[in-house]
Design an enzyme around this catalytic site. Structure first.
Site, PDB file in Angstrom:
ATOM      1  N   PHE A 136       0.820  -1.242   0.033  1.00 55.60           N
ATOM      2  CA  PHE A 136       0.136   0.134  -0.027  1.00 55.60           C
ATOM      3  C   PHE A 136       0.798   1.415  -0.005  1.00 55.60           C
ATOM      4  O   PHE A 136       0.454   2.215  -0.394  1.00 55.60           O
ATOM      5  CB  PHE A 136      -0.953   0.113   1.306  1.00 55.60           C
ATOM      6  CG  PHE A 136      -0.517   0.320   2.431  1.00 55.60           C
ATOM      7  CD1 PHE A 136       0.075   1.695   2.727  1.00 55.60           C
ATOM      8  CD2 PHE A 136       0.146  -0.611   3.378  1.00 55.60           C
ATOM      9  CE1 PHE A 136       0.526   2.096   3.753  1.00 55.60           C
ATOM     10  CE2 PHE A 136       0.918  -0.154   4.431  1.00 55.60           C
ATOM     11  CZ  PHE A 136       1.204   0.901   4.790  1.00 55.60           C
ATOM     12  N   ASN A 137       1.994   1.225   0.615  1.00 57.10           N
ATOM     13  CA  ASN A 137       2.838   2.590   0.878  1.00 57.10           C
ATOM     14  C   ASN A 137       3.205   3.088  -0.555  1.00 57.10           C
ATOM     15  O   ASN A 137       3.318   4.425  -0.418  1.00 57.10           O
ATOM     16  CB  ASN A 137       4.001   2.046   1.795  1.00 57.10           C
ATOM     17  CG  ASN A 137       4.954   1.096   1.659  1.00 57.10           C
ATOM     18  OD1 ASN A 137       4.563   0.114   0.511  1.00 57.10           O
ATOM     19  ND2 ASN A 137       6.030   1.109   1.626  1.00 57.10           N
ATOM     20  N   GLY A 174       5.797  -6.634   0.865  1.00 52.92           N
ATOM     21  CA  GLY A 174       5.097  -6.200   2.021  1.00 52.92           C
ATOM     22  C   GLY A 174       5.740  -6.910   3.241  1.00 52.92           C
ATOM     23  O   GLY A 174       7.168  -6.702   3.433  1.00 52.92           O
ATOM     24  N   SER A 175       4.982  -7.195   4.390  1.00 50.00           N
ATOM     25  CA  SER A 175       5.459  -7.571   5.700  1.00 50.00           C
ATOM     26  C   SER A 175       6.174  -8.775   5.695  1.00 50.00           C
ATOM     27  O   SER A 175       5.947  -9.504   4.789  1.00 50.00           O
ATOM     28  CB  SER A 175       4.459  -7.326   6.649  1.00 50.00           C
ATOM     29  OG  SER A 175       3.517  -8.365   6.502  1.00 50.00           O
ATOM     30  N   GLU A 231      10.355  -8.626  -1.042  1.00 46.74           N
ATOM     31  CA  GLU A 231      10.826  -7.374  -0.483  1.00 46.74           C
ATOM     32  C   GLU A 231      10.196  -7.244   0.696  1.00 46.74           C
ATOM     33  O   GLU A 231       8.912  -6.723   0.482  1.00 46.74           O
ATOM     34  CB  GLU A 231      10.647  -6.593  -1.834  1.00 46.74           C
ATOM     35  CG  GLU A 231      11.383  -5.341  -1.660  1.00 46.74           C
ATOM     36  CD  GLU A 231      10.973  -4.167  -0.802  1.00 46.74           C
ATOM     37  OE1 GLU A 231      11.420  -4.115   0.521  1.00 46.74           O
ATOM     38  OE2 GLU A 231      10.365  -3.365  -1.418  1.00 46.74           O
ATOM     39  N   CYS A 291       9.361   1.038   3.794  1.00 46.47           N
ATOM     40  CA  CYS A 291      10.461  -0.389   4.071  1.00 46.47           C
ATOM     41  C   CYS A 291      11.673   0.211   4.449  1.00 46.47           C
ATOM     42  O   CYS A 291      12.530  -0.469   4.855  1.00 46.47           O
ATOM     43  CB  CYS A 291      10.003  -1.397   3.328  1.00 46.47           C
ATOM     44  SG  CYS A 291      10.454  -1.205   1.559  1.00 46.47           S
ATOM     45  N   GLU A 324       9.147  -3.272  13.704  1.00 47.66           N
ATOM     46  CA  GLU A 324       9.317  -2.113  12.695  1.00 47.66           C
ATOM     47  C   GLU A 324       8.238  -0.940  13.100  1.00 47.66           C
ATOM     48  O   GLU A 324       7.112  -1.751  13.051  1.00 47.66           O
ATOM     49  CB  GLU A 324       8.998  -2.518  11.471  1.00 47.66           C
ATOM     50  CG  GLU A 324       9.437  -1.323  10.277  1.00 47.66           C
ATOM     51  CD  GLU A 324       9.141  -2.323   8.820  1.00 47.66           C
ATOM     52  OE1 GLU A 324       9.521  -1.434   7.855  1.00 47.66           O
ATOM     53  OE2 GLU A 324       8.659  -3.323   8.667  1.00 47.66           O
TER      54      GLU A 324
END
Length: 457
Positions: free
Chosen positions: A115-116, A189-190, A211, A245, A335
């Site tokens: 989303f970022n 993502g996470s 990633e 990230c 994080e």
């Protein structure tokens, strides 16, 4: 039957025609992608603002970077696709053999975006996949619904479905996609979801690039230019409201310059976002109320030296600096992925390095210093995906620098040539001379075995 099975089969059957392996097809897909971005730039920017108030620079960045990636591949694609001669043992070469590497596409690639940076981090991998000759299924983030809906509307206008398709939705849709035997999966993502993706890929032995993220360490030593460090850390941590990230996750600062650094950091934040960042057109919002509440929960009032205000309903958390932080603080246990920056004092860089080395490996790391020995020590001792010296974040914009994580922060690299190579199977070939005998076969009695083996030395 899985509802996305027909989509996978359609793209795979098209891939089997070998049409995607031509230079012309790949260039055509790059052209289509460029037209989609250029002709709908305003719509993409408006969607980014609607989903989480991305400021104009960050909107334009999401368009400009993919266009640069397209330009790189357009200029270098023929060279990247060409067979690559490689050296082989002299004995084999003397008998007319030669070594060659061919890069071939995997097939149908699934690209799952975050989303970022919902345009850039979806399209950059997709562009690499298309340049490498793969077809692509795009899965945009469901938490940026306006951007996802725009992709769903635009992609069919610019691409044939057998080349590029879009699937929207959330967890259920991702789960259904991951049940299928894609030829490659690219996930951003996470780390938690990355594990889910990797487990699913393992069922079909599908190669992946993950990633991910993690806590990115930043070190400011006593030799650093503190004005430069403060500006670059303030921006690097708070762009996209801290939701990227590669943001500096925490800062270790030499105790001897800590007060001076903090004063400059606070000044940088005020210069960039004003006395009330809520009113700043350059400060984004958190992606959800849940995330705003999560990040606000990291704020320890007795350690706030700047900021600290928040409005969960408005998805707003003010740029906040915590000092002196420790590894027991909530913001240091995971994080943050938001605009709360823990700052820790240190007395000896060796202690800092020994601590960081024992934490999960990060996607990025940064050091501000003029002491080359300190820089070399940090870079050689700490493992991380990539990073900067006397800079933050900008390494991820440069297509000649492979980008990706290591360990907990991910696997595989992309951007530029690295992206093309990652989305291609490296097919290694030994091309034999059809007319020169090479007797390495039984029976071995009476043969000079040592001489035969020297062919491969």
């Amino acid at each position: 039957m899985n509802r996305y099975q027909p989509l996978l089969e359609r793209q795979r059957e098209f891939f089997f025609t070998d049409a995607t392996k031509s230079l012309a097809w790949r260039q055509e897909q790059l052209d289509r992608m460029e037209r989609m971005l250029r002709e709908n730039q305003d719509a993409f920017c408006q969607a980014l603002y609607q989903d989480f108030h991305k400021p104009p620079f960050e909107q334009q960045f999401e368009i400009t970077v993919p266009l640069g990636v397209i330009r790189y591949y357009r200029e270098h694609l023929a060279e990247l696709m060409a067979p690559q001669p490689v050296a082989i043992p002299a004995g084999l070469e003397a008998t007319g053999n030669r070594g060659v590497i061919h890069k071939e596409p995997y097939g149908v690639a699934l690209v799952i975006g975050p989303f970022n940076a919902p345009i850039l981090l979806l399209l950059d991998p997709a562009i690499a996949a298309l340049a490498a000759g793969n077809t692509v299924v795009l899965k945009p983030a469901n938490t940026t619904p306006t951007v996802a809906a725009l992709f769903q509307r635009l992609v069919p206008r610019y691409f044939r479905a057998e080349a590029v398709s879009v699937v929207t939705g959330g967890r259920e849709e991702i789960g259904a996609l991951l049940e299928l035997p894609f030829d490659f999966i690219f996930f951003t993502g996470s780390s938690a979801v990355g594990k889910v993706v990797m487990r699913a890929a393992a069922e079909h032995l599908t190669p992946v690039i993950l990633e991910l993220g993690g806590q990115n360490p930043t070190v400011v030593d006593m030799t650093a230019n503190l004005d430069i460090a403060a500006d670059r850390i303030a921006w690097g941590h708070n762009a996209i409201s801290g939701q990227w990230c590669i943001a500096p996750g925490y800062v270790y600062v030499d105790r001897r310059v800590a007060d001076d650094f903090l004063a400059r950091l606070k000044r940088s934040l005020t210069t960039m976002y004003g006395e009330d960042p809520r009113q700043s057109p350059d400060f984004a919002r958190m992606i959800s109320e849940h995330d705003a509440e999560r990040v606000a929960g990291y704020i320890l009032p007795d350690k706030v030296v700047h900021g600290g205000r928040h409005d969960v309903a408005g998805r707003y958390v003010e740029p906040t600096v915590l000092y002196p932080s420790t590894w027991d603080d909530p913001a240091m246990r995971q994080e943050v992925f938001g605009p709360v920056l823990p700052v820790l004092p240190f007395d000896d860089l060796r202690d800092v390095v020994e601590t960081i080395k024992r934490k999960p490996k990060s996607l990025a790391a940064y050091i501000f210093s003029k002491d080359q020995r300190a820089i070399d020590y940090f870079l050689s001792s700490v493992s991380f995906g990539g990073g900067c010296v006397n800079q933050t974040n900008l390494h991820c914009w440069i297509d000649s620098l492979p980008f990706g994580g290591v360990g907990y922060s991910g696997m595989g690299k992309y951007y530029g040539k690295a992206g093309f190579d990652a989305l291609s199977n490296t097919k290694a070939l030994l091309i034999g001379n059809p007319d020169v005998p090479l007797d390495v076969f039984p029976p071995y009695a009476g043969k000079d075995i040592a001489a035969s083996l020297r062919l491969f030395a």
